[in-house]
Design a protein around this motif. Structure first.
Motif, PDB file in Angstrom:
ATOM      1  N   ARG A 117      27.755  24.923  10.267  1.00 30.69           N
ATOM      2  CA  ARG A 117      27.242  24.571   8.966  1.00 30.69           C
ATOM      3  C   ARG A 117      27.751  25.106   7.937  1.00 30.69           C
ATOM      4  O   ARG A 117      28.307  24.634   6.681  1.00 30.69           O
ATOM      5  N   SER A 118      28.281  26.508   7.850  1.00 32.44           N
ATOM      6  CA  SER A 118      28.822  27.234   6.736  1.00 32.44           C
ATOM      7  C   SER A 118      30.158  26.960   6.560  1.00 32.44           C
ATOM      8  O   SER A 118      30.678  26.656   5.351  1.00 32.44           O
ATOM      9  N   ALA A 119      30.883  26.960   7.683  1.00 35.73           N
ATOM     10  CA  ALA A 119      32.270  26.434   7.451  1.00 35.73           C
ATOM     11  C   ALA A 119      32.398  25.011   6.899  1.00 35.73           C
ATOM     12  O   ALA A 119      33.131  24.490   6.129  1.00 35.73           O
ATOM     13  N   LEU A 120      31.658  24.191   7.501  1.00 35.48           N
ATOM     14  CA  LEU A 120      31.536  22.620   7.094  1.00 35.48           C
ATOM     15  C   LEU A 120      31.030  22.610   5.572  1.00 35.48           C
ATOM     16  O   LEU A 120      31.465  21.460   4.919  1.00 35.48           O
ATOM     17  N   ARG A 121      30.225  23.248   5.134  1.00 35.05           N
ATOM     18  CA  ARG A 121      29.770  23.249   4.005  1.00 35.05           C
ATOM     19  C   ARG A 121      30.869  23.469   2.761  1.00 35.05           C
ATOM     20  O   ARG A 121      31.146  22.837   1.806  1.00 35.05           O
ATOM     21  N   ILE A 122      31.831  24.479   3.157  1.00 34.68           N
ATOM     22  CA  ILE A 122      33.180  24.984   2.757  1.00 34.68           C
ATOM     23  C   ILE A 122      33.988  23.856   2.557  1.00 34.68           C
ATOM     24  O   ILE A 122      34.629  23.247   1.584  1.00 34.68           O
ATOM     25  N   LEU A 123      34.375  23.339   3.661  1.00 37.19           N
ATOM     26  CA  LEU A 123      35.242  22.090   3.874  1.00 37.19           C
ATOM     27  C   LEU A 123      34.621  20.818   2.891  1.00 37.19           C
ATOM     28  O   LEU A 123      35.476  20.299   2.187  1.00 37.19           O
ATOM     29  N   ARG A 124      33.381  20.735   2.754  1.00 37.61           N
ATOM     30  CA  ARG A 124      32.746  19.405   2.007  1.00 37.61           C
ATOM     31  C   ARG A 124      33.053  20.017   0.544  1.00 37.61           C
ATOM     32  O   ARG A 124      33.540  19.138  -0.173  1.00 37.61           O
ATOM     33  N   ASP A 125      32.745  21.106   0.267  1.00 35.50           N
ATOM     34  CA  ASP A 125      32.946  21.546  -1.276  1.00 35.50           C
ATOM     35  C   ASP A 125      34.107  21.747  -1.618  1.00 35.50           C
ATOM     36  O   ASP A 125      34.442  21.262  -2.953  1.00 35.50           O
ATOM     37  N   HIS A 126      35.091  22.140  -0.810  1.00 38.81           N
ATOM     38  CA  HIS A 126      36.441  22.068  -1.338  1.00 38.81           C
ATOM     39  C   HIS A 126      37.009  20.647  -1.699  1.00 38.81           C
ATOM     40  O   HIS A 126      37.817  20.478  -2.606  1.00 38.81           O
ATOM     41  N   GLU A 127      36.614  19.805  -0.816  1.00 39.42           N
ATOM     42  CA  GLU A 127      37.003  18.349  -1.000  1.00 39.42           C
ATOM     43  C   GLU A 127      36.381  17.865  -2.421  1.00 39.42           C
ATOM     44  O   GLU A 127      37.189  17.014  -3.047  1.00 39.42           O
ATOM     45  N   ARG A 128      35.157  18.205  -2.570  1.00 41.09           N
ATOM     46  CA  ARG A 128      34.487  17.830  -4.002  1.00 41.09           C
ATOM     47  C   ARG A 128      35.278  18.237  -4.841  1.00 41.09           C
ATOM     48  O   ARG A 128      35.451  17.738  -6.066  1.00 41.09           O
ATOM     49  N   ALA A 129      35.544  19.709  -4.892  1.00 40.65           N
ATOM     50  CA  ALA A 129      36.422  20.362  -5.921  1.00 40.65           C
ATOM     51  C   ALA A 129      37.676  19.838  -6.013  1.00 40.65           C
ATOM     52  O   ALA A 129      38.096  19.505  -7.229  1.00 40.65           O
ATOM     53  N   LEU A 130      38.546  19.302  -4.929  1.00 35.63           N
ATOM     54  CA  LEU A 130      39.657  18.695  -5.348  1.00 35.63           C
ATOM     55  C   LEU A 130      39.502  17.493  -6.044  1.00 35.63           C
ATOM     56  O   LEU A 130      40.478  17.095  -6.992  1.00 35.63           O
ATOM     57  N   LEU A 131      38.309  16.624  -5.785  1.00 33.82           N
ATOM     58  CA  LEU A 131      38.341  15.445  -6.446  1.00 33.82           C
ATOM     59  C   LEU A 131      37.867  15.588  -7.950  1.00 33.82           C
ATOM     60  O   LEU A 131      38.621  14.990  -8.841  1.00 33.82           O
ATOM     61  N   ARG A 132      37.201  16.743  -8.229  1.00 29.37           N
ATOM     62  CA  ARG A 132      37.026  17.269  -9.690  1.00 29.37           C
ATOM     63  C   ARG A 132      38.120  17.412 -10.201  1.00 29.37           C
ATOM     64  O   ARG A 132      38.573  17.242 -11.619  1.00 29.37           O
ATOM     65  N   GLN A 146      38.212  24.260 -11.058  1.00 29.44           N
ATOM     66  CA  GLN A 146      37.294  23.781  -9.727  1.00 29.44           C
ATOM     67  C   GLN A 146      37.850  24.417  -8.600  1.00 29.44           C
ATOM     68  O   GLN A 146      37.203  24.603  -7.589  1.00 29.44           O
ATOM     69  N   ILE A 147      39.196  24.380  -8.543  1.00 27.31           N
ATOM     70  CA  ILE A 147      39.740  25.086  -7.288  1.00 27.31           C
ATOM     71  C   ILE A 147      39.435  26.542  -7.153  1.00 27.31           C
ATOM     72  O   ILE A 147      39.195  27.040  -5.910  1.00 27.31           O
ATOM     73  N   GLU A 148      39.692  27.191  -8.124  1.00 26.08           N
ATOM     74  CA  GLU A 148      39.326  28.610  -8.154  1.00 26.08           C
ATOM     75  C   GLU A 148      37.877  29.096  -7.785  1.00 26.08           C
ATOM     76  O   GLU A 148      37.810  30.144  -7.069  1.00 26.08           O
ATOM     77  N   VAL A 149      36.867  28.378  -8.202  1.00 22.27           N
ATOM     78  CA  VAL A 149      35.602  28.564  -7.826  1.00 22.27           C
ATOM     79  C   VAL A 149      35.652  28.705  -6.034  1.00 22.27           C
ATOM     80  O   VAL A 149      34.891  29.493  -5.456  1.00 22.27           O
ATOM     81  N   VAL A 150      36.061  27.685  -5.513  1.00 27.76           N
ATOM     82  CA  VAL A 150      36.107  27.429  -4.128  1.00 27.76           C
ATOM     83  C   VAL A 150      37.026  28.635  -3.385  1.00 27.76           C
ATOM     84  O   VAL A 150      36.359  29.164  -2.538  1.00 27.76           O
ATOM     85  N   LEU A 151      38.101  28.952  -4.274  1.00 28.29           N
ATOM     86  CA  LEU A 151      38.905  29.936  -3.499  1.00 28.29           C
ATOM     87  C   LEU A 151      38.013  31.151  -3.725  1.00 28.29           C
ATOM     88  O   LEU A 151      38.395  32.113  -2.601  1.00 28.29           O
ATOM     89  N   ALA A 152      37.435  31.590  -4.604  1.00 26.55           N
ATOM     90  CA  ALA A 152      36.659  32.732  -4.618  1.00 26.55           C
ATOM     91  C   ALA A 152      35.449  32.711  -3.508  1.00 26.55           C
ATOM     92  O   ALA A 152      35.116  34.081  -2.739  1.00 26.55           O
ATOM     93  N   GLU A 153      34.579  31.592  -3.363  1.00 22.98           N
ATOM     94  CA  GLU A 153      33.972  31.608  -2.143  1.00 22.98           C
ATOM     95  C   GLU A 153      34.641  31.849  -0.951  1.00 22.98           C
ATOM     96  O   GLU A 153      34.050  32.551  -0.089  1.00 22.98           O
ATOM     97  N   LEU A 154      35.613  31.215  -0.651  1.00 24.50           N
ATOM     98  CA  LEU A 154      36.433  31.429   0.684  1.00 24.50           C
ATOM     99  C   LEU A 154      36.580  32.895   0.790  1.00 24.50           C
ATOM    100  O   LEU A 154      36.675  33.514   1.900  1.00 24.50           O
TER     101      LEU A 154
END
Length: 164
Positions: A117-132, A146-154
């Motif tokens: 679930r944690s990895a797939l949450r990031i997969l989902r969130d990164h695609e949402r960020a890419l769309l934004r 939008q991308i920097e936020v997900v990279l920080a989380e990663l």
């Protein structure tokens, strides 16, 4: 770990494959769109990082990743298909590709076992960020935040995934 369906494993493989294609494609596009190379490098870094996370999920399920040759072949085809599209046309075309993946990754996350679930949450969130990112760039706004936020989380979760 509970057994998972062959369909679920195939979705994981397809997701990993897409991240690897995205990484390679964005890196190749730096030469085509040099004025946007910083953004493209960050997108490539995002795709590679999420791809590494998905690779760890595949390994946990003892599933094989797609061969590198397939990644390279599809990347080459996508690059050629862009032809001489300018940046704005590229953004619109990429957005059309990304929208179904947002929905697909949301479904995959919702149906995933707890250990994924944690990895797939990031997969989902990164695609949402890419769309934004794409929507912001199409509107001539800077979408990189939008991308920097997900990279920080990663960066925070990287110890549980593959080092990349």
């Amino acid at each position: 770990m509970d057994p998972v369906s062959a369909t679920y494993i195939e979705e994981l493989r397809t997701s990993h494959f897409g991240e690897m294609v995205g990484d390679l494609l964005f890196r190749r596009l730096c030469d085509r769109y040099p004025e946007h190379s910083r953004k493209l490098r960050e997108l490539a870094r995002l795709e590679a990082s999420v791809g590494g996370l998905m690779e760890a999920v595949l390994e946990r399920h003892r599933a094989e990743a797609e061969p590198t040759e397939r990644v390279e072949a599809l990347t080459h085809q996508l690059f050629d298909d862009l032809g001489d599209a300018d940046w704005d046309a590229f953004l619109v075309r990429l957005r059309d590709v990304v929208v179904p993946f947002v929905e697909r990754f949301e479904r995959l996350h919702d149906e995933s076992p707890a250990e994924d679930r944690s990895a797939l949450r990031i997969l989902r969130d990164h695609e949402r960020a890419l769309l934004r990112f794409l929507n912001a760039e199409i509107q001539r706004e800077d979408g990189l935040r939008q991308i920097e936020v997900v990279l920080a989380e990663l960066t925070e979760v990287r110890p549980t995934g593959r080092q990349g």
